[in-house]
Design a protein around this motif. Structure first.
Motif, PDB file in Angstrom:
ATOM      1  N   VAL A 294      69.121  41.523 -10.776  1.00 39.38           N
ATOM      2  CA  VAL A 294      68.725  41.552  -9.554  1.00 39.38           C
ATOM      3  C   VAL A 294      68.662  43.060  -8.827  1.00 39.38           C
ATOM      4  CG1 VAL A 294      69.347  41.386  -6.830  1.00 39.38           C
ATOM      5  CG2 VAL A 294      70.119  39.542  -8.573  1.00 39.38           C
ATOM      6  N   THR A 295      67.287  43.278  -8.634  1.00 39.47           N
ATOM      7  CA  THR A 295      66.777  44.741  -7.795  1.00 39.47           C
ATOM      8  C   THR A 295      67.042  44.662  -6.539  1.00 39.47           C
ATOM      9  OG1 THR A 295      65.261  44.861  -9.699  1.00 39.47           O
ATOM     10  CG2 THR A 295      65.051  46.228  -7.835  1.00 39.47           C
ATOM     11  N   ILE A 339      64.951  39.021 -11.294  1.00 39.40           N
ATOM     12  CA  ILE A 339      64.782  38.747  -9.899  1.00 39.40           C
ATOM     13  C   ILE A 339      64.456  39.936  -9.326  1.00 39.40           C
ATOM     14  CG2 ILE A 339      65.871  37.884  -7.816  1.00 39.40           C
ATOM     15  CD1 ILE A 339      67.699  36.215  -9.321  1.00 39.40           C
ATOM     16  N   ASP A 340      63.274  40.411  -9.334  1.00 41.15           N
ATOM     17  CA  ASP A 340      62.763  41.676  -8.648  1.00 41.15           C
ATOM     18  C   ASP A 340      62.545  41.551  -7.175  1.00 41.15           C
ATOM     19  OD1 ASP A 340      60.269  40.315  -8.989  1.00 41.15           O
ATOM     20  OD2 ASP A 340      59.564  41.524 -10.510  1.00 41.15           O
ATOM     21  N   ILE A 353      64.462  32.913   5.231  1.00 42.11           N
ATOM     22  CA  ILE A 353      65.703  33.532   5.190  1.00 42.11           C
ATOM     23  C   ILE A 353      65.570  35.092   5.023  1.00 42.11           C
ATOM     24  CG2 ILE A 353      67.302  31.858   4.311  1.00 42.11           C
ATOM     25  CD1 ILE A 353      67.103  33.065   1.436  1.00 42.11           C
ATOM     26  N   CYS A 354      66.514  35.889   5.512  1.00 40.43           N
ATOM     27  CA  CYS A 354      66.435  37.546   5.042  1.00 40.43           C
ATOM     28  C   CYS A 354      66.457  37.676   3.953  1.00 40.43           C
ATOM     29  CB  CYS A 354      67.457  37.971   6.023  1.00 40.43           C
ATOM     30  SG  CYS A 354      67.786  39.730   5.725  1.00 40.43           S
ATOM     31  N   PRO A 355      65.414  38.554   3.367  1.00 40.00           N
ATOM     32  CA  PRO A 355      65.201  38.974   2.098  1.00 40.00           C
ATOM     33  C   PRO A 355      66.356  39.883   1.502  1.00 40.00           C
ATOM     34  CG  PRO A 355      63.630  40.026   3.309  1.00 40.00           C
ATOM     35  CD  PRO A 355      64.150  39.008   4.184  1.00 40.00           C
ATOM     36  N   PHE A 356      66.769  40.953   2.373  1.00 36.72           N
ATOM     37  CA  PHE A 356      67.693  41.904   2.411  1.00 36.72           C
ATOM     38  C   PHE A 356      69.102  41.213   1.971  1.00 36.72           C
ATOM     39  CE2 PHE A 356      70.886  44.937   3.359  1.00 36.72           C
ATOM     40  CZ  PHE A 356      70.569  46.025   2.396  1.00 36.72           C
ATOM     41  N   GLU A 357      69.560  40.491   3.025  1.00 32.53           N
ATOM     42  CA  GLU A 357      70.793  39.608   2.809  1.00 32.53           C
ATOM     43  C   GLU A 357      70.852  38.585   1.786  1.00 32.53           C
ATOM     44  OE1 GLU A 357      73.588  40.310   4.344  1.00 32.53           O
ATOM     45  OE2 GLU A 357      72.773  41.870   5.766  1.00 32.53           O
ATOM     46  N   PHE A 358      69.631  38.054   1.277  1.00 36.74           N
ATOM     47  CA  PHE A 358      69.628  37.317   0.214  1.00 36.74           C
ATOM     48  C   PHE A 358      69.658  37.893  -1.204  1.00 36.74           C
ATOM     49  CE2 PHE A 358      66.086  34.865  -2.538  1.00 36.74           C
ATOM     50  CZ  PHE A 358      67.092  34.027  -2.777  1.00 36.74           C
ATOM     51  N   SER A 359      69.322  39.225  -1.230  1.00 38.66           N
ATOM     52  CA  SER A 359      69.350  39.937  -2.424  1.00 38.66           C
ATOM     53  C   SER A 359      70.797  40.341  -2.617  1.00 38.66           C
ATOM     54  CB  SER A 359      68.381  41.277  -2.238  1.00 38.66           C
ATOM     55  OG  SER A 359      68.809  42.091  -1.208  1.00 38.66           O
ATOM     56  N   LEU A 360      71.454  40.850  -1.283  1.00 41.23           N
ATOM     57  CA  LEU A 360      72.981  41.081  -1.608  1.00 41.23           C
ATOM     58  C   LEU A 360      73.877  39.866  -2.306  1.00 41.23           C
ATOM     59  CD1 LEU A 360      73.416  43.368   1.791  1.00 41.23           C
ATOM     60  CD2 LEU A 360      72.981  44.019  -0.527  1.00 41.23           C
ATOM     61  N   ASP A 361      73.372  38.758  -1.689  1.00 42.34           N
ATOM     62  CA  ASP A 361      74.313  37.697  -2.181  1.00 42.34           C
ATOM     63  C   ASP A 361      73.732  37.316  -3.544  1.00 42.34           C
ATOM     64  OD1 ASP A 361      75.490  36.999   0.298  1.00 42.34           O
ATOM     65  OD2 ASP A 361      73.963  35.644   0.856  1.00 42.34           O
ATOM     66  N   LEU A 362      72.690  37.636  -4.004  1.00 42.19           N
ATOM     67  CA  LEU A 362      72.282  37.212  -5.260  1.00 42.19           C
ATOM     68  C   LEU A 362      73.048  38.374  -6.295  1.00 42.19           C
ATOM     69  CD1 LEU A 362      68.434  36.680  -5.146  1.00 42.19           C
ATOM     70  CD2 LEU A 362      70.220  34.984  -5.658  1.00 42.19           C
TER      71      LEU A 362
END
Length: 824
Positions: A294-295, A339-340, A353-362
């Motif tokens: 994940v980036t 997952i870039d 959904i919020c992309p930033f919070e989504f990335s943190l969960d990932l």
């Protein structure tokens, strides 16, 4: 770690399973993060003091039968292993407080709020209860208790009031609750188990993605694997061409396949190097590797809204975010491995959904996280969900030479008087308490201004003490004041401002002044947060800047704070082409005596590179104006011998602009580009597109040492055939560099070298490294400055630079380069 073993913190388990509703992280999140620790410490101290006094009274009482056990434990570490449906769950965390009064045991969970306490009842937050209940369950089991009390202590940071909500539970009832949590998490546990089986099998079968190792590459890979296995740290200087990214990622992935690490963090300073890491994982994927990476992209760069307003009133992606996010996580993990940024945006838009919070969960479920240094080291934004827990993480720190100055920035903070004054005018007729708080801070900073004066002959003892240490420093930097100690009396004023601002910000988000107040609010919170790290490696300085006053907490030596961050990982790998001198970087980046160091030689033939040193020109500041015309002729001679693309690097924008203007006047027919000081990302890409392969005409680009084009760019083959470097790259003389120099001189270290020489030569080496990027590349490096012939600077040259040639006059450049290019 066993394949069927799931390790998760109490907080992450509870939040992941039970969260629902809106994402709302306006300003409250940071305030609570800042004040949370202090609130915990305050309440914990109150309990300790209370029990200590009561025990003393009871001990002095003659009726010994009245003596009962009273104990209080703060931050009690709890860990529980539970076998459930073919899994071994390892649940761990820290209970804020354990209260023991005779046979009565209470688990206390402390939470900070900014809302009035009368609006907080037992239904306020189900996750708070759940977290406390899990701690209570673990404690009850480990102490053979049939019943236990659970207490939520809510602390209002505005009025310093507390409210306690208490419930009693049987251990059997808590067991039902806990098993229900595990059952709800079972889907994710199954996914993690199945994925790890697949991932581990693929890692064992994945081979190095190239047919052969380059010179030094295998040695680096073996060293990285060994460092991880031994749980150590290593500092590696690996010249351009070795292939540092694959030589660090590949052994780290192999270590993951042997259960030596749970997660890899690939940390970078720039977007372009994050892209290189992604491409490297794709190469391994093509060799059969199954790995989820994940980036992470900065919030302001990935947010769908221009203002990054994370609240359900202004953002449709925040509204109901937690109701949809787990479905999005499930789908993206089923379909994607790498997952870039583009993948995160695609799925975030699909599920609204919020992309930033989504990335943190990932990132919680990923095997490899590619992100900026900030996420591991910056105390204001680092990923607490990872680095506040004891986990087997490996840090791969790319371009580690950048981390020294970046760390100084992370651990420093400043505030400006003018902003308080401007906001004070805005709030005058809106909120008198905020107005008063701003007025007091403004008045305090006016007093600070009086300390910034050229006349340092004060009679006060305080000033005399400062004169001993900082007299010369302040004399050479007028309108400044420097002291070793923190200014403790400003913090009550700042905290008062924070406290008064919170409620108004909550209730007046549409009013004029809201954004201005919110921005200053965050800056003050950051300032207070950084003050908590203040130690002997800091100074406080005040600078009178025309119509403004700057107050800064300046971290001079970030090594101790970086060391604490590094301790949270299992192993850390620091690597760069320019860790020169390596002992300096090991020292500044928090290394220990037992850490390893490694220096690797360049894999490229020195025959394909010509290094010329023009040491008859001084580029020191006082001689620069006299150097313009001579430098123009050196540039013309260097680019005249072969058509192609060249870059000329300067130590400052002004120097660059002055020489560029003279070059344009004298040689208007030569295609010349110049770096702008405020280039957007698109403009940088257009700039680099000008470097075309097999260019029929000569193109010369003027750029700045240490800028965006002096490192991190990869112009292979004929896209760049020469670099001309003007000066030894010393940073501009300024107050902060002088303070750094003073600090390291005082500590019996090399002040000038630490503050100026080493950072400067690092820029030179990085710029020179743009020329030869592959085994087929051929190119020239021309170094222009008399100091390049001085031993202290030459000692910083890489070993492969030993074949350089000194140039006495301009024509010598043309003669040497004609001979060099004539071979090809």
């Amino acid at each position: 770690m066993q394949i069927n073993e799931i390790r998760i913190s109490v907080r992450n388990l509870v939040e992941f399973v039970l969260r629902s509703g809106d994402l709302d992280s306006r300003f409250m999140g940071r305030s609570r993060a800042l004040e949370g620790t202090k609130a915990h410490q305050k309440i914990q101290k109150e309990y300790k003091n209370k029990f200590s006094k009561e025990k003393q009274i009871l001990l002095e009482d003659f009726e010994q039968n009245r003596l009962i056990r009273k104990e209080y434990y703060a931050e009690l570490a709890l860990k529980y292993e539970k076998e459930y449906r073919n899994f071994l769950f390892i649940i761990e965390g820290r209970a804020d407080g354990v209260i023991i009064e005779g046979d009565d045991i209470t688990i206390d969970e402390i939470k900070t709020v900014s809302r009035p306490l009368e609006t907080v009842d037992e239904n306020y937050n189900v996750i708070h209860w759940a977290q406390a209940k899990v701690y209570a369950y673990i404690y009850a089991l480990q102490n053979n208790l049939e019943n236990i009390d659970v207490q939520l202590t809510y602390y209002n940071i505005n009025d310093d009031e507390s409210k306690r909500l208490k419930k009693s539970f049987s251990t059997s009832r808590l067991n039902e609750f806990f098993i229900d949590l595990l059952e709800k998490y079972y889907f994710w546990a199954s996914f993690i188990r199945d994925w790890k089986i697949k991932r581990t099998a693929s890692i064992k079968n994945t081979e190095f993605p190239f047919d052969n190792y380059r010179k030094g590459q295998r040695k680096l890979a073996v060293a990285v694997y060994g460092t991880i296995k031994e749980e150590k740290n290593i500092f590696v200087q690996a010249p351009t061409g070795i292939g540092k990214t694959i030589s660090t990622l590949f052994p780290a992935v192999k270590a993951m396949g042997e259960n030596l690490t749970n997660k890899i963090f690939y940390l970078t300073a720039k977007t372009i190097t994050r892209g290189v890491a992604e491409e490297t994982i794709k190469m391994m994927k093509n060799k059969g590797l199954e790995l989820k990476s994940v980036t992470l992209t900065a919030k302001d760069k990935i947010c769908f809204n221009k203002k990054s307003s994370c609240n359900p009133e202004e953002c449709e992606f925040a509204r109901g975010h937690f109701d949809r996010v787990n479905y999005a996580i499930s789908e993206i993990l089923k379909k994607e491995n790498i997952i870039d940024r583009e993948a995160i945006i695609e799925y975030a838009q699909k599920f609204n959904i919020c992309p930033f919070e989504f990335s943190l969960d990932l990132a919680l479920l990923a095997d490899c996280v590619i992100c900026d240094y900030n996420y591991a080291f910056d105390p204001r934004v680092y990923l607490r969900r990872f680095f506040d827990n004891d986990e087997n993480y490996v840090l791969l720190v790319d371009e580690a030479h950048n981390l020294v100055d970046r760390a100084r920035e992370m651990f420093s903070a400043d505030i400006y008087k003018k902003r308080f004054l401007e906001l004070k005018k805005v709030m005058k007729n809106k909120e008198k308490n905020i107005y008063k708080a701003l007025d007091k801070i403004n008045s305090y900073m006016i007093k600070l201004k009086k300390l910034c004066r050229e006349d340092l002959n004060s009679e006060s003892q305080e000033q005399n003490n400062l004169q001993e240490e900082y007299y010369q420093l302040m004399k050479t930097n007028p309108n400044t004041y420097v002291q070793k100690n923190n200014l403790q009396d400003i913090y009550p004023l700042l905290r008062k401002f924070v406290s008064e601002s919170e409620q108004w910000l909550t209730q007046n988000n549409k009013m004029e002044g809201h954004e201005q107040l919110l921005e200053l609010y965050f800056d003050v919170l950051n300032f207070i947060r950084i003050s908590e790290f203040y130690n002997d490696a800091y100074v406080t300085y005040i600078e009178n800047q025309d119509d403004d006053i700057k107050l800064k907490l300046f971290c001079l030596d970030p090594s101790l704070l970086l060391k604490e961050s590094i301790k949270k990982s299992k192993a850390s790998i620091f690597f760069s082409a320019t860790l020169t001198p390596i002992d300096y970087f090991k020292d500044m980046l928090g290394g220990n005596e037992e850490d390893y160091i490694m220096r690797l030689e360049s894999p490229f033939s020195i025959e394909k590179r010509e290094i010329l040193i023009a040491d008859r020109i001084s580029t020191k500041y006082k001689y620069r104006e006299k150097s313009y015309s001579v430098i123009v002729e050196y540039i013309k001679c260097a680019i005249n011998c072969k058509k192609g693309n060249y870059m000329v690097f300067f130590p400052s924008y002004k120097y660059m602009m002055d020489v560029y203007n003279e070059f344009e006047k004298k040689y208007p027919n030569i295609n010349a580009l110049i770096q702008d000081s405020s280039m957007a990302e698109e403009e940088r890409e257009l700039f680099l597109k000008e470097f075309k392969e097999e260019n029929d005409n000569t193109m010369v680009a003027f750029a700045v040492l240490g800028g965006v084009f002096s490192e991190g760019i990869d112009l292979k083959n004929d896209r760049l055939i020469g670099a001309i470097i003007i000066s030894v790259g010393l940073p501009q003389i300024c107050l902060e560099r002088d303070i750094i120099m003073h600090y390291f001189n005082k500590n019996e270290k090399k002040g000038f070298k630490y503050a100026y020489m080493y950072p400067g030569m690092n820029k030179v080496l990085q710029a020179a490294g743009r020329v030869i990027r592959t085994e087929e590349d051929k190119g020239i490096i021309v170094l222009i400055d008399s100091r390049f012939s001085e031993s202290e600077y030459r000692n910083l040259f890489p070993k492969e630079w030993n074949s350089n040639k000194n140039i006495k006059k301009v024509n010598d450049i043309e003669n040497n380069l004609n001979n060099f290019w004539g071979k090809y």
